[in-house]
Design a protein around this motif. Sequence first.
Motif, PDB file in Angstrom:
ATOM      1  N   THR A  18      -6.895 -10.045  12.387  1.00  0.00           N
ATOM      2  CA  THR A  18      -5.564 -10.598  12.134  1.00  0.00           C
ATOM      3  C   THR A  18      -4.710  -9.760  11.182  1.00  0.00           C
ATOM      4  N   SER A  19      -5.270  -8.695  10.624  1.00  0.00           N
ATOM      5  CA  SER A  19      -4.564  -7.916   9.614  1.00  0.00           C
ATOM      6  C   SER A  19      -4.181  -6.537  10.133  1.00  0.00           C
ATOM      7  N   VAL A  20      -3.339  -5.856   9.383  1.00  0.00           N
ATOM      8  CA  VAL A  20      -2.960  -4.483   9.698  1.00  0.00           C
ATOM      9  C   VAL A  20      -2.984  -3.654   8.416  1.00  0.00           C
ATOM     10  N   VAL A  21      -3.143  -2.341   8.585  1.00  0.00           N
ATOM     11  CA  VAL A  21      -2.919  -1.413   7.483  1.00  0.00           C
ATOM     12  C   VAL A  21      -1.507  -0.876   7.648  1.00  0.00           C
ATOM     13  N   LEU A  22      -0.705  -1.097   6.632  1.00  0.00           N
ATOM     14  CA  LEU A  22       0.700  -0.704   6.644  1.00  0.00           C
ATOM     15  C   LEU A  22       0.887   0.539   5.792  1.00  0.00           C
ATOM     16  N   GLU A  23       1.584   1.536   6.348  1.00  0.00           N
ATOM     17  CA  GLU A  23       1.980   2.709   5.578  1.00  0.00           C
ATOM     18  C   GLU A  23       3.475   2.649   5.372  1.00  0.00           C
ATOM     19  N   VAL A  24       3.902   2.813   4.128  1.00  0.00           N
ATOM     20  CA  VAL A  24       5.320   2.693   3.801  1.00  0.00           C
ATOM     21  C   VAL A  24       5.719   3.832   2.864  1.00  0.00           C
ATOM     22  N   VAL A  35      -3.225  -3.195   2.995  1.00  0.00           N
ATOM     23  CA  VAL A  35      -3.529  -4.177   4.035  1.00  0.00           C
ATOM     24  C   VAL A  35      -2.523  -5.326   3.960  1.00  0.00           C
ATOM     25  N   VAL A  36      -2.018  -5.738   5.114  1.00  0.00           N
ATOM     26  CA  VAL A  36      -1.158  -6.922   5.209  1.00  0.00           C
ATOM     27  C   VAL A  36      -1.944  -8.002   5.942  1.00  0.00           C
ATOM     28  N   ARG A  37      -2.320  -9.029   5.236  1.00  0.00           N
ATOM     29  CA  ARG A  37      -3.051 -10.132   5.848  1.00  0.00           C
ATOM     30  C   ARG A  37      -2.131 -10.880   6.809  1.00  0.00           C
ATOM     31  N   GLY A  38      -2.642 -11.156   8.008  1.00  0.00           N
ATOM     32  CA  GLY A  38      -1.835 -11.842   9.006  1.00  0.00           C
ATOM     33  C   GLY A  38      -0.738 -10.975   9.595  1.00  0.00           C
ATOM     34  N   GLY A  39      -0.900  -9.654   9.484  1.00  0.00           N
ATOM     35  CA  GLY A  39       0.134  -8.736   9.936  1.00  0.00           C
ATOM     36  C   GLY A  39       0.350  -8.693  11.437  1.00  0.00           C
ATOM     37  N   VAL A  40      -0.580  -9.240  12.216  1.00  0.00           N
ATOM     38  CA  VAL A  40      -0.417  -9.236  13.674  1.00  0.00           C
ATOM     39  C   VAL A  40       0.274 -10.504  14.176  1.00  0.00           C
ATOM     40  N   ASP A  64      -7.599   3.104  -7.233  1.00  0.00           N
ATOM     41  CA  ASP A  64      -7.940   3.926  -6.079  1.00  0.00           C
ATOM     42  C   ASP A  64      -8.358   3.104  -4.865  1.00  0.00           C
ATOM     43  N   HIS A  65      -8.292   1.781  -4.946  1.00  0.00           N
ATOM     44  CA  HIS A  65      -8.606   0.936  -3.793  1.00  0.00           C
ATOM     45  C   HIS A  65      -7.433   0.921  -2.811  1.00  0.00           C
ATOM     46  N   LEU A  66      -7.724   0.562  -1.548  1.00  0.00           N
ATOM     47  CA  LEU A  66      -6.671   0.447  -0.539  1.00  0.00           C
ATOM     48  C   LEU A  66      -5.663  -0.620  -0.934  1.00  0.00           C
ATOM     49  N   GLY A  67      -6.137  -1.758  -1.390  1.00  0.00           N
ATOM     50  CA  GLY A  67      -5.254  -2.818  -1.861  1.00  0.00           C
ATOM     51  C   GLY A  67      -4.578  -3.583  -0.736  1.00  0.00           C
ATOM     52  N   THR A  68      -3.785  -4.565  -1.114  1.00  0.00           N
ATOM     53  CA  THR A  68      -3.076  -5.407  -0.146  1.00  0.00           C
ATOM     54  C   THR A  68      -1.586  -5.417  -0.463  1.00  0.00           C
ATOM     55  N   PHE A  69      -0.795  -5.572   0.577  1.00  0.00           N
ATOM     56  CA  PHE A  69       0.651  -5.694   0.455  1.00  0.00           C
ATOM     57  C   PHE A  69       1.085  -7.126   0.748  1.00  0.00           C
ATOM     58  N   THR A  70       2.011  -7.617  -0.055  1.00  0.00           N
ATOM     59  CA  THR A  70       2.809  -8.782   0.308  1.00  0.00           C
ATOM     60  C   THR A  70       4.188  -8.255   0.671  1.00  0.00           C
ATOM     61  N   VAL A  71       4.679  -8.635   1.844  1.00  0.00           N
ATOM     62  CA  VAL A  71       5.878  -8.013   2.406  1.00  0.00           C
ATOM     63  C   VAL A  71       7.032  -8.996   2.486  1.00  0.00           C
ATOM     64  N   GLU A  72       8.212  -8.521   2.105  1.00  0.00           N
ATOM     65  CA  GLU A  72       9.449  -9.283   2.300  1.00  0.00           C
ATOM     66  C   GLU A  72      10.425  -8.394   3.074  1.00  0.00           C
ATOM     67  N   PRO A  73      10.891  -8.828   4.239  1.00  0.00           N
ATOM     68  CA  PRO A  73      11.829  -8.007   5.026  1.00  0.00           C
ATOM     69  C   PRO A  73      13.188  -7.909   4.351  1.00  0.00           C
ATOM     70  N   LEU A  74      13.766  -6.713   4.405  1.00  0.00           N
ATOM     71  CA  LEU A  74      15.098  -6.486   3.862  1.00  0.00           C
ATOM     72  C   LEU A  74      16.106  -6.146   4.956  1.00  0.00           C
TER      73      LEU A  74
END
Length: 247
Positions: A18-24, A35-40, A64-74
């Motif tokens: 259910t997740s994705v790895v997001l590059e920004v 990682v964005v949980r529920g990104g799909v 140095d961990h991959l970590g998680t993103f919380t995303v808000e669309p702009l």
Amino acid sequence: MEWRDQGTVLAVRKYGETSVVLEVFTEAHGRHAGVVRGGVSRKMTPHLQPGGQISVTWKARLEDHLGTFTVEPLRSRAADVMSDPLALEGLNTLTSLLTSTLPEREPHDYLYLETMSLFDRLGTDPNWPLAYLHWEVSLLEELGFGLDLSACAVTGSPDDLAYVSPRSGRAVSRQGAGEWADKLLPLPQCLLGQSSLVYAEIIEGMTTTGHFIAKILAELSDKPLPQARERFLDRLAKKAAQEAPPF
């Protein structure tokens, strides 16, 4: 560890069910992944498209961990490019080159501002292909291989510059080139800031910038230029054919 920033989506790949790895590409933290949980989900997918402007909060237990993103669309830029095949390929080329060339987690303040300006011009400003060419020049500078187009590497004169050395990236005049002209790269007037939008010249300029970007990619990852850039050049060639005068 936690920080908040904004930037543009470069790439998304599935991670688990259910997740994705997001590059920004962010302003203060450069190219960064998380990682964005529920990104799909249907709710998140429209906002995680390449070129989309988002605000992100990154969290991880260690730096140095991959970590998680919380995303808000702009802002979504899809509407500006989906009906314009050239602009769409330009967007794909931008995201592909940023993904493949920029080191992770290093800020690039000037390039970030120029990139955001170019993203905003895609599909809306008729002169954006010319701005794209100059963006590739800025990318080379950011990667430590800026072109020196101020004067001829052979004669020292700033006049009649027509070529670029494929080894040094320095300009060469017609007189300085002599019998070596066919071994040099083209230097169209648009690279010198002395031309309006001419697609054939932009293609020549991208031949030169592409030579040096390809060298950098070979050193970094032994990979060729992104296929998106080739498709972009094909679209530009069609535009150039349309502007060519009939025989």
